[in-house]
Motif scaffolding. Sequence first.
Motif, PDB file in Angstrom:
ATOM      1  N   SER A 138       7.269  20.743  15.527  1.00 41.07           N
ATOM      2  CA  SER A 138       7.116  18.583  16.855  1.00 41.07           C
ATOM      3  C   SER A 138       5.534  19.378  17.917  1.00 41.07           C
ATOM      4  CB  SER A 138       7.979  18.858  16.908  1.00 41.07           C
ATOM      5  OG  SER A 138       9.666  18.644  15.894  1.00 41.07           O
ATOM      6  N   ARG A 142       2.762  16.279  18.793  1.00 43.30           N
ATOM      7  CA  ARG A 142       3.617  16.096  19.568  1.00 43.30           C
ATOM      8  C   ARG A 142       1.806  15.887  21.083  1.00 43.30           C
ATOM      9  NH1 ARG A 142       8.531  17.111  19.542  1.00 43.30           N
ATOM     10  NH2 ARG A 142      10.161  14.896  19.488  1.00 43.30           N
ATOM     11  N   THR A 170      14.967  11.435  11.650  1.00 47.55           N
ATOM     12  CA  THR A 170      15.248  11.246  12.258  1.00 47.55           C
ATOM     13  C   THR A 170      13.942  11.251  13.564  1.00 47.55           C
ATOM     14  OG1 THR A 170      17.387  11.175  12.849  1.00 47.55           O
ATOM     15  CG2 THR A 170      16.368  11.572  14.704  1.00 47.55           C
ATOM     16  N   PHE A 171      13.219  12.514  13.164  1.00 52.01           N
ATOM     17  CA  PHE A 171      11.814  12.970  13.371  1.00 52.01           C
ATOM     18  C   PHE A 171      11.354  11.677  13.717  1.00 52.01           C
ATOM     19  CE2 PHE A 171       7.749  15.047  12.763  1.00 52.01           C
ATOM     20  CZ  PHE A 171       7.725  15.371  14.334  1.00 52.01           C
ATOM     21  N   LYS A 174      11.093   8.811  15.382  1.00 50.88           N
ATOM     22  CA  LYS A 174      10.811   9.058  16.543  1.00 50.88           C
ATOM     23  C   LYS A 174       9.136   8.834  17.258  1.00 50.88           C
ATOM     24  CE  LYS A 174      14.446  11.918  18.124  1.00 50.88           C
ATOM     25  NZ  LYS A 174      14.769  13.676  18.392  1.00 50.88           N
TER      26      LYS A 174
END
Length: 328
Positions: A138, A142, A170-171, A174
């Motif tokens: 993650s 990002r 969900t990730f 996002k």
Amino acid sequence: MSSENISSSPLYKDNSDWSDITPIYASKDEDLAVKIAVTEDFIDAFAYFRAVLIKDEKSERVMRLLEDCIRLNPANYTVWQYRRACLTELGSDLKKEMRYLNDIIQESSKNYQVWHHRRFIVEKMGESAVHDELRFCSEVIREEEKNYHAWQHRQWVVRTFKVSLDDELTFALKMLLIDSRNNSAYNYRYFLLTLYDKTEDAERIAIEINLAKEFIQNIPNNESAWNYLTGLLITNGITSNNEVVSFVEDLYETTPEEKRSPFLLSFIADMMLENVENQKSAEESAERAKKLYKDLQSVDPVRVNYYKHQSLLTQTLLIKSQTKVAAK
């Protein structure tokens, strides 16, 4: 490196702790074949690496040598492979190795070898590494939302350890909310659907279709969202969902001609092509498809040859359709 291994020179050939090793330098024939401009410390470190490789020495000093070799050439497969052999034989602290890898990836996040090495370490650590691994992926994603290696590694972690589908969806969502054009996030979302056998789940697919429609509604020129929508429908055909057909036709009608997205025009043209194949209002569909492909040659000149091909294909399919009807 410990204090007893420090010498006034950074070169291994001047280090008394390595006096028992005879370095193996590149031969003249090798230099003639591939002449590469390298530094003195590169030549020195890899000469000693060749020597310990032949000697098959696996020790802490070799681990430090390998770190120097990696610093000098982080993409060298043989160095990483030998490091894995040393880690295994020495029973090294894998958590410490992961911290080392974190630093390397921060400096060289698109290095195939370091990600491959990381997979090896995670396999050794097992389930206990999953949470930290997802968090690390993650962080890398990002920093660079389309980092292919990080996305692929995350896929491997999820596939290997069967991570929660809902958490990963969900990730992905996002990431799409951050950048709805992120093709890597769409690809990852589709990967999850296939991994967990959700491509035949009507309820799940309906949710995904609505998501794609929402992103297309907000940004009609979002090619990634159009590709995702096509992928969701491709098994049964892009005309198989009446709501999608209505959605794209409404979008076509309500958008001024000069503002129509080439992806919208292409999607409808492909719908017409599918109608021809299915002998559904074949002649009318063929005419509309050819008109759309002609318009696309002006709207999207980069793909002009593709649209010309599709127009010819439309005519070929129409002839086949008419032949089938006549033969009945």
